[in-house]
Design a protein around this motif. Structure first.
Motif, PDB file in Angstrom:
ATOM      1  N   MET A 177       0.822  -1.183   0.000  1.00  0.00           N
ATOM      2  CA  MET A 177       0.000   0.000   0.000  1.00  0.00           C
ATOM      3  C   MET A 177       0.871   1.254   0.000  1.00  0.00           C
ATOM      4  O   MET A 177       0.581   2.201  -0.686  1.00  0.00           O
ATOM      5  CB  MET A 177      -0.913  -0.007   1.219  1.00  0.00           C
ATOM      6  N   ILE A 178       1.941   1.234   0.762  1.00  0.00           N
ATOM      7  CA  ILE A 178       2.818   2.401   0.818  1.00  0.00           C
ATOM      8  C   ILE A 178       3.560   2.548  -0.502  1.00  0.00           C
ATOM      9  O   ILE A 178       3.840   3.655  -0.938  1.00  0.00           O
ATOM     10  CB  ILE A 178       3.805   2.283   2.002  1.00  0.00           C
ATOM     11  N   GLY A 179       3.851   1.447  -1.175  1.00  0.00           N
ATOM     12  CA  GLY A 179       4.552   1.500  -2.441  1.00  0.00           C
ATOM     13  C   GLY A 179       3.751   2.184  -3.535  1.00  0.00           C
ATOM     14  O   GLY A 179       4.297   2.629  -4.527  1.00  0.00           O
ATOM     15  N   ASN A 180       2.438   2.282  -3.370  1.00  0.00           N
ATOM     16  CA  ASN A 180       1.591   2.901  -4.378  1.00  0.00           C
ATOM     17  C   ASN A 180       1.498   4.412  -4.224  1.00  0.00           C
ATOM     18  O   ASN A 180       0.879   5.068  -5.053  1.00  0.00           O
ATOM     19  CB  ASN A 180       0.183   2.304  -4.323  1.00  0.00           C
ATOM     20  N   LEU A 181       2.050   4.983  -3.164  1.00  0.00           N
ATOM     21  CA  LEU A 181       1.963   6.420  -2.947  1.00  0.00           C
ATOM     22  C   LEU A 181       2.931   7.164  -3.864  1.00  0.00           C
ATOM     23  O   LEU A 181       4.068   6.751  -4.052  1.00  0.00           O
ATOM     24  CB  LEU A 181       2.283   6.766  -1.488  1.00  0.00           C
ATOM     25  N   LYS A 182       2.443   8.257  -4.407  1.00  0.00           N
ATOM     26  CA  LYS A 182       3.284   9.106  -5.255  1.00  0.00           C
ATOM     27  C   LYS A 182       3.975  10.137  -4.378  1.00  0.00           C
ATOM     28  O   LYS A 182       3.543  10.412  -3.255  1.00  0.00           O
ATOM     29  CB  LYS A 182       2.410   9.770  -6.302  1.00  0.00           C
ATOM     30  N   PRO A 183       5.061  10.740  -4.845  1.00  0.00           N
ATOM     31  CA  PRO A 183       5.789  11.733  -4.032  1.00  0.00           C
ATOM     32  C   PRO A 183       4.910  12.889  -3.556  1.00  0.00           C
ATOM     33  O   PRO A 183       5.058  13.356  -2.425  1.00  0.00           O
ATOM     34  CB  PRO A 183       6.889  12.228  -4.972  1.00  0.00           C
ATOM     35  N   LEU A 184       3.995  13.347  -4.394  1.00  0.00           N
ATOM     36  CA  LEU A 184       3.114  14.442  -3.997  1.00  0.00           C
ATOM     37  C   LEU A 184       2.216  14.031  -2.827  1.00  0.00           C
ATOM     38  O   LEU A 184       1.991  14.811  -1.901  1.00  0.00           O
ATOM     39  CB  LEU A 184       2.263  14.901  -5.190  1.00  0.00           C
ATOM     40  N   GLU A 185       1.738  12.794  -2.846  1.00  0.00           N
ATOM     41  CA  GLU A 185       0.884  12.301  -1.759  1.00  0.00           C
ATOM     42  C   GLU A 185       1.672  12.184  -0.454  1.00  0.00           C
ATOM     43  O   GLU A 185       1.167  12.484   0.621  1.00  0.00           O
ATOM     44  CB  GLU A 185       0.281  10.951  -2.148  1.00  0.00           C
ATOM     45  N   ILE A 186       2.919  11.750  -0.534  1.00  0.00           N
ATOM     46  CA  ILE A 186       3.766  11.639   0.653  1.00  0.00           C
ATOM     47  C   ILE A 186       4.017  13.018   1.252  1.00  0.00           C
ATOM     48  O   ILE A 186       3.928  13.210   2.469  1.00  0.00           O
ATOM     49  CB  ILE A 186       5.099  10.928   0.303  1.00  0.00           C
ATOM     50  N   ILE A 187       4.303  14.008   0.401  1.00  0.00           N
ATOM     51  CA  ILE A 187       4.519  15.380   0.885  1.00  0.00           C
ATOM     52  C   ILE A 187       3.261  15.916   1.538  1.00  0.00           C
ATOM     53  O   ILE A 187       3.320  16.583   2.579  1.00  0.00           O
ATOM     54  CB  ILE A 187       4.996  16.284  -0.276  1.00  0.00           C
ATOM     55  N   LEU A 188       2.104  15.614   0.963  1.00  0.00           N
ATOM     56  CA  LEU A 188       0.832  16.059   1.533  1.00  0.00           C
ATOM     57  C   LEU A 188       0.600  15.424   2.910  1.00  0.00           C
ATOM     58  O   LEU A 188       0.178  16.107   3.853  1.00  0.00           O
ATOM     59  CB  LEU A 188      -0.316  15.716   0.590  1.00  0.00           C
ATOM     60  N   ILE A 189       0.913  14.166   3.058  1.00  0.00           N
ATOM     61  CA  ILE A 189       0.763  13.482   4.354  1.00  0.00           C
ATOM     62  C   ILE A 189       1.691  14.101   5.392  1.00  0.00           C
ATOM     63  O   ILE A 189       1.300  14.353   6.538  1.00  0.00           O
ATOM     64  CB  ILE A 189       1.017  11.965   4.196  1.00  0.00           C
ATOM     65  N   ILE A 190       2.925  14.372   5.002  1.00  0.00           N
ATOM     66  CA  ILE A 190       3.889  14.991   5.925  1.00  0.00           C
ATOM     67  C   ILE A 190       3.418  16.379   6.338  1.00  0.00           C
ATOM     68  O   ILE A 190       3.516  16.763   7.512  1.00  0.00           O
ATOM     69  CB  ILE A 190       5.300  15.029   5.294  1.00  0.00           C
TER      70      ILE A 190
END
Length: 95
Positions: free
Chosen positions: A1-14
């Motif tokens: 599930m984490i492997g499917n996250l795009k960089p923009l989504e990770i930045i948004l979560i942070i």
């Protein structure tokens, strides 16, 4: 599930995490988590060492009995401000 996250989504979560907890709280939380992990690790080592000592005590040697030093519980390795002696019950036969 984490492997499917795009960089923009990770930045948004942070960014959401930073907004929820605040930049001042995050280093404190990380320090607390690290200290808890060190305590857990040292307690696990102490329990393992106690288990080995009990196994060795079950098979006594012919030498003179050794006097056990009082044990001390430490909050973290090297933290002497919060260490305290352990009161253990005497293991003598009463009758």
């Amino acid at each position: 599930m984490i492997g499917n996250l795009k960089p923009l989504e990770i930045i948004l979560i942070i960014a959401v995490i930073l907004l929820l907890f605040g930049a001042k709280k995050l280093p404190e939380m990380a320090r607390s988590l690290g200290k808890s992990a060190r305590i857990l690790k040292s307690e696990a080592k102490a329990m393992k060492k106690d288990g080995e000592n009990e196994a060795a005590a079950a098979a006594p040697t012919a030498d003179a009995p050794q006097q056990a030093a009082p044990r001390t519980i430490q909050a973290a390795p090297g933290d002497v401000t919060s260490s305290r002696p352990v009161n253990e019950p005497n293991r003598t036969a009463q009758g």
